[in-house]
Scaffold this motif. Structure first.
Motif, PDB file in Angstrom:
ATOM      1  N   PRO A 224      13.745   7.081  18.958  1.00  0.00           N
ATOM      2  CA  PRO A 224      14.400   6.912  17.658  1.00  0.00           C
ATOM      3  C   PRO A 224      15.887   7.229  17.745  1.00  0.00           C
ATOM      4  CG  PRO A 224      12.390   8.198  17.440  1.00  0.00           C
ATOM      5  CD  PRO A 224      12.617   8.020  18.886  1.00  0.00           C
TER       6      PRO A 224
ATOM      7  N   LEU B 119      19.966   6.455  15.722  1.00  0.00           N
ATOM      8  CA  LEU B 119      20.722   5.980  14.565  1.00  0.00           C
ATOM      9  C   LEU B 119      21.174   4.557  14.852  1.00  0.00           C
ATOM     10  CD1 LEU B 119      21.903   7.230  11.893  1.00  0.00           C
ATOM     11  CD2 LEU B 119      24.055   7.423  13.144  1.00  0.00           C
TER      12      LEU B 119
ATOM     13  N   TRP C 148      17.532   5.163  10.738  1.00  0.00           N
ATOM     14  CA  TRP C 148      16.973   5.546  12.029  1.00  0.00           C
ATOM     15  C   TRP C 148      15.985   4.479  12.419  1.00  0.00           C
ATOM     16  CZ3 TRP C 148      17.942   9.648  15.351  1.00  0.00           C
ATOM     17  CH2 TRP C 148      18.893  10.583  14.893  1.00  0.00           C
TER      18      TRP C 148
ATOM     19  N   GLU D 101      11.016  13.643  25.252  1.00  0.00           N
ATOM     20  CA  GLU D 101      11.889  13.598  24.082  1.00  0.00           C
ATOM     21  C   GLU D 101      11.046  13.258  22.860  1.00  0.00           C
ATOM     22  OE1 GLU D 101      15.529  11.632  24.747  1.00  0.00           O
ATOM     23  OE2 GLU D 101      15.863  11.375  22.575  1.00  0.00           O
ATOM     24  N   ILE D 102      11.345  13.963  21.797  1.00  0.00           N
ATOM     25  CA  ILE D 102      10.486  13.825  20.615  1.00  0.00           C
ATOM     26  C   ILE D 102      10.771  12.514  19.901  1.00  0.00           C
ATOM     27  CG2 ILE D 102      10.079  14.776  18.315  1.00  0.00           C
ATOM     28  CD1 ILE D 102       9.889  17.459  19.545  1.00  0.00           C
TER      29      ILE D 102
ATOM     30  N   PRO E 193       6.399  16.681  12.846  1.00  0.00           N
ATOM     31  CA  PRO E 193       6.438  17.034  11.430  1.00  0.00           C
ATOM     32  C   PRO E 193       7.568  18.001  11.080  1.00  0.00           C
ATOM     33  CG  PRO E 193       4.551  18.056  12.532  1.00  0.00           C
ATOM     34  CD  PRO E 193       5.155  17.106  13.490  1.00  0.00           C
ATOM     35  N   ASP E 194       8.034  18.758  12.041  1.00  0.00           N
ATOM     36  CA  ASP E 194       9.131  19.699  11.771  1.00  0.00           C
ATOM     37  C   ASP E 194      10.352  19.331  12.594  1.00  0.00           C
ATOM     38  OD1 ASP E 194       6.654  22.266  11.611  1.00  0.00           O
ATOM     39  OD2 ASP E 194       7.751  21.362   9.944  1.00  0.00           O
TER      40      ASP E 194
ATOM     41  N   GLY F 249      13.275  18.276  11.771  1.00  0.00           N
ATOM     42  CA  GLY F 249      14.542  18.833  11.299  1.00  0.00           C
ATOM     43  C   GLY F 249      14.739  20.264  11.785  1.00  0.00           C
ATOM     44  N   LEU F 250      13.647  21.036  11.748  1.00  0.00           N
ATOM     45  CA  LEU F 250      13.748  22.430  12.170  1.00  0.00           C
ATOM     46  C   LEU F 250      13.889  22.544  13.676  1.00  0.00           C
ATOM     47  CD1 LEU F 250      10.983  23.905   9.876  1.00  0.00           C
ATOM     48  CD2 LEU F 250      13.444  23.994   9.547  1.00  0.00           C
TER      49      LEU F 250
ATOM     50  N   TYR G 141      15.461  20.390  15.598  1.00  0.00           N
ATOM     51  CA  TYR G 141      16.823  20.030  15.989  1.00  0.00           C
ATOM     52  C   TYR G 141      17.812  21.126  15.607  1.00  0.00           C
ATOM     53  CZ  TYR G 141      14.641  15.462  16.471  1.00  0.00           C
ATOM     54  OH  TYR G 141      13.812  14.438  16.832  1.00  0.00           O
ATOM     55  N   SER G 142      17.484  21.875  14.555  1.00  0.00           N
ATOM     56  CA  SER G 142      18.393  22.960  14.172  1.00  0.00           C
ATOM     57  C   SER G 142      18.114  24.229  14.944  1.00  0.00           C
ATOM     58  CB  SER G 142      18.251  23.248  12.676  1.00  0.00           C
ATOM     59  OG  SER G 142      16.967  23.765  12.407  1.00  0.00           O
TER      60      SER G 142
ATOM     61  N   ARG H   5      15.483  26.119  14.572  1.00  0.00           N
ATOM     62  CA  ARG H   5      14.667  27.077  13.791  1.00  0.00           C
ATOM     63  C   ARG H   5      13.246  27.142  14.308  1.00  0.00           C
ATOM     64  NH1 ARG H   5      16.844  30.584   9.892  1.00  0.00           N
ATOM     65  NH2 ARG H   5      19.026  30.043  10.181  1.00  0.00           N
TER      66      ARG H   5
END
Lengths: 597, 313
Positions: free
Chosen positions: A157, A159, A172, A225-226, A230-231, A233-234, A236-237, A239
């Motif tokens: 995936p 951009l 995306w 590579e993902i 489900p998470d 966003g977390l 990549y940050s 978290r």
């Protein structure tokens, strides 16, 4: 002796408590063992079933992805083989054909574009322009597509940035690219067919998948590579972390791993053609009691079973021990002296038998006690008789008469003899209240009596006393010989005229002491002998001491036992011989308490 | 004797009954109901146009933590008083927590503390209030470094803001004053002054560098650059604080030279998560600090940044 309780608690438990506790503990252990075994087994079974279901779910997702990929490939093939390959790009229908295919698939297709090998945009649906800031032909994906022209390439995936798009939106996409041959004005060239797939479509396939036991699913490419998580966003940050790189190294199958401090199960399934992998993650904790209420329910079941088991055990132990308790009550009654109590005879065979035995024992004790009472009563009576006879008034009066006559007839020496003999006689008769005296004293007693009677009866009879020397200090019963001699005088010598003879002997044979009183008087018939010994109704003669032969016999038996006593041999007109048998016991032994009689 | 025998059984039965009631009914232990947490988000603008990424993060957290988000914009009056009014209104509407992008935290902090409601500030807060923010000092240093690196000679530095400078803006302003080699520095309040008027007066031969303290200002100045060929002459470089898809498009086109960004998706997510944590466990006071990154055309498509700038959700 008072019953002392053992200090150890266990030993002080009653039978009922022991049975109750042991059975209950055993049952509880059995229940726990069965419960835990079953729980472990079922838990394992459920975990296995859950794993199978999860594998099934992953396979289903894989099938969906596979179908999706196939559709994409089919679309790509349709575009290439159905439209591009057999057409010239100058043909105006190419765009409308591509648009038709786009319209049929636009739910998951963002763009379709055809790029020349120089990076020029040849066709684009929907219509778009390339951003002139990017040199497509130097992009890695473009070069790769041309290099490996036999493959259809799936990107991760990304951009979508090469097309001029809405300034306020971004997309995306996953780009599917392949090298194609195009015909332009009759010339064949290489080009790149590009299909941008909406990322949302991948999300739709993977987002609503529920993996049991708090699990989740994600997808990676061959390098880890993902593609979807489900998470994401977390991740990549920073978290949240995921073990995607390691997962990429697994081939299809089920694995256990430890990540981020937790054990978990991993199911890997490869998606065909793309090299992508579907990764399902589930907790490694088995089916557990993860809610407070479930835990409490489990405790409730255990305690409930324990309650039922305890109840049953209590009933069983009561049934067993109640008869024992009742029997114990009966024994307590008997112990307190109530021998007439009804002994409890019920319950199991052993308890009934025990009850019977105790009842018999109580009866036996009662009987023995009665015998003792009777024996003591007899002793007391005979002792009373003996006591009474110690001072026989008739003998005393008669003897005093003789003494007076002797004094009046100026025979003082004889009077002195008689007085002395009388004194000795009474002294030994009393013997300070003792019932056992020495053989010597008993012979002396009868000797003094005989002397007095001999004087009284004016030599109607003679007497001999032979006593072995070594038996003088043995024990004898007091007032044993005198009554017999008395009988011999009054019943045997009465009608003799000077030739009467009374012979007294005492000797020892082994462990027995014998006395014999023999006379040559009238003798008795056998029935008279029996009557003397056994007839309780016989009135004792008033002439004698009043004790009688039977009394002597009873007294001997009372003091020394039934195997001792006297025997009478008598023949009418020939005489009578009475033999007494006593045990040969030293008087000192009785006096010192070494022997009891 | 009777009591001694029967009492343990009675106690046993009572324990069983209690355990049964606890495990199989709701009389003692009530099943945990999935609570829905109503949380209001009050921004400092009349439009949520520039909060797209923030909202995406908040929506993600809302789905995970069972939150009902009420996103509130201001009316025309972008004042701290109108924000306070909104805040009190949400308290009356039974919001359990408020996420606030404050107009002016210094003037609002007393009222916020008095309100008693849990508030998470999206911005720096010196007070005992939870916050999720960037480190403005560090951001200021980054901007200063960029300006120093990219502009060697004397240049005019214009700081743009819709509204007056707040505390956080002042941190950046002070840093720029100290650490950059500007010739002139001027703050332009675009609520009061029109940028076009200022641009018209500028000498196009001089280097005029514009730094926007908010996204709206960045958009405005870059639109002028795109649309007005004459006024464009007076704009040498545009920098901004914060990004949006529009601004990134401008960055891609080279109109904007660079922006200082942070992960707004993460910011929104953390704000909601911390609000829920605070509702569940009152008294927690977290101050989360996010990393800031300088993005330009060269690095905007790097894997590291593309997901921050264009969150997938």
């Amino acid at each position: 002796m008072p019953f002392k309780k053992n200090k150890n608690f266990i030993y002080n438990l009653s039978i009922r408590d022991s049975i109750f506790i042991y059975f209950t503990v055993t049952a509880l252990m059995a229940v726990l063992f069965i419960g835990i075994s079953l729980y472990a087994r079922l838990s394992s079974q459920l975990s296995s079933t859950l794993e199978d279901e999860n594998i099934g779910m992953v396979n289903q997702v894989n099938t969906s992805m596979d179908t999706y990929i196939r559709n994409i490939i089919r679309l790509s093939d349709s575009l290439y083989y159905g439209i591009i390959k057999n057409s010239d790009l100058s043909d105006e229908f190419i765009n409308s054909n591509i648009s038709l295919l786009y319209d049929n698939n636009k739910s998951y297709v963002e763009n379709i574009a055809l790029l020349s090998k120089e990076g020029r945009l040849l066709e684009a649906v929907p219509a778009a322009r390339l951003k002139d800031i990017y040199d497509i032909k130097s992009e890695e994906w473009f070069l790769n597509t041309l290099r490996k022209s036999e493959n259809i390439h799936f990107s991760t995936p990304h951009l979508q940035y090469i097309f001029d798009s809405n300034k306020n939106h971004y997309k995306w996409v996953i780009t599917v690219s392949r090298a194609v041959e195009i015909t332009v004005g009759g010339n064949t060239e290489q080009a790149v067919l590009l299909i941008d797939l909406r990322y949302a479509e991948i999300e739709n396939i993977l987002n609503n998948v529920h993996i049991g036991n708090r699990g989740y699913i994600y997808m990676i490419d061959s390098k880890g590579e993902i593609i979807w998580h489900p998470d994401a966003g977390l991740l990549y940050s920073g978290r949240k972390k995921e073990n995607n790189i390691v997962a990429a190294s697994y081939s299809d199958g089920v694995y256990k791993e430890r990540f981020d401090g937790r054990d978990r199960n991993i199911i890997i399934k490869s998606v065909g053609y793309t090299g992508w992998k579907i990764v399902a993650v589930t907790s490694n904790v088995g089916i557990t009691l993860d809610s407070l209420k479930t835990k409490i329910f489990f405790v409730f079941i255990i305690i409930f079973i324990l309650f039922i088991v305890a109840l049953i055990n209590s009933y069983i132990s009561s049934r067993i021990t109640e008869p024992i308790k009742e029997l114990e009550k009966s024994v307590n009654e008997i112990e307190e002296g109530n021998l007439d109590t009804d002994v409890y005879i019920d319950g199991s065979y052993e308890i009934q038998h025990l009850g019977n035995s105790i009842s018999s024992m109580a009866d036996r004790i009662k009987s023995l006690m009665n015998d003792i009472v009777i024996e003591h009563e007899a002793k007391r009576r005979s002792e009373f008789d003996t006591l009474q006879s110690q001072i026989n008034p008739h003998f005393l009066y008669n003897t005093l008469d003789i003494i007076v006559w002797m004094i009046e007839n100026e025979r003082p020496a004889q009077a002195v003899q008689v007085v002395t003999a009388l004194a000795r006689f009474f002294r030994i008769s009393l013997s300070k209240g003792k019932n056992i005296i020495t053989v010597y004293d008993e012979i002396e007693h009868v000797r003094n009596y005989l002397m007095i009677q001999h004087m009284r009866f004016k030599n109607k009879f003679m007497y001999e006393i032979n006593v072995e020397e070594d038996i003088q200090e043995l024990a004898s019963l007091k007032l044993m010989l005198q009554p017999l001699v008395e009988n011999a005088i009054y019943h045997g010598m009465e009608f003799m005229d000077g030739d009467g003879l009374i012979r007294i002997k005492a000797w020892r044979e082994g462990e027995s002491l014998f006395f014999s009183i023999e006379d040559n008087g009238l003798g008795m018939r056998k029935d008279m002998v029996d009557s003397i010994l056994y007839n309780e109704n016989r009135v004792p003669s008033k002439k004698g001491s009043g004790i009688g032969v039977r009394n002597v016999n009873e007294r001997i038996k009372l003091y020394f036992g039934d195997e001792y006593g006297l025997s009478i041999d008598s023949e009418p007109d020939e005489g009578t011989r009475i033999t007494l048998r006593l045990p040969a016991i030293a008087y000192s032994d009785i006096r010192e308490g070494k022997k009891n009689v | 004797m009777f009591k001694k025998e029967i009492l343990p059984w009675i106690i046993f039965a009572i324990i069983l009954a209690i355990l049964f009631i606890m495990s199989s009914t709701d009389m003692i232990i009530k099943d945990r109901e999935e609570s829905i947490f109503p949380i209001s988000v009050i921004i400092d603008d009349t439009s949520d146009k520039y909060f797209t990424n923030l909202k995406k993060g908040m929506d993600r957290a809302a789905g995970q933590y069972n939150v009902d988000i009420n996103f509130i914009t201001l009316y025309e009056n972008k004042s701290y008083l109108s924000q306070l009014e909104k805040l009190n209104g949400e308290i009356e509407n039974s919001a359990k927590a408020i996420v606030l992008v404050p107009v002016d935290i210094t003037k609002m902090q007393d009222d916020i503390l008095k309100s008693g409601i849990r508030v998470i500030i999206l911005g720096e807060s010196e007070y005992n209030i939870e916050s999720v923010s960037i480190d403005y000092r560090k951001a200021a240093a980054q901007i200063s470094e960029v300006l120093m690196r990219e502009h060697k000679g004397d240049y005019n530095l214009f700081i743009l803001k819709h509204g007056a400078l707040d505390t956080e803006d002042r941190v950046i302003y002070d840093s720029l004053i100290k650490n950059t080699a500007y010739q002139n520095i001027e703050v332009i309040n675009l609520e009061v002054n029109k940028i076009e008027d200022k641009l018209a007066k500028l000498n196009p031969k001089e280097e005029n560098v514009f730094f926007s303290l908010d996204k709206q200002s960045t958009v405005e100045i870059s639109d002028i650059y795109t649309d007005d060929e004459i006024l464009r002459e007076g704009i040498s470089s545009i920098y901004g604080l914060g990004s949006s898809t529009y601004i990134l498009n401008k960055l891609e086109q080279g109109i904007v030279s660079g922006v200082l960004v942070w992960n707004e998706y993460e910011q929104g997510y953390i704000a909601i998560k911390n609000a829920v944590d605070n509702i569940k466990t009152p008294g927690i006071k977290n101050k989360e600090v996010l990393e800031t990154y300088y993005i330009n055309r060269e690095n905007m498509l790097d894997k590291e940044f593309v997901r921050i700038l264009y969150p997938i959700d």
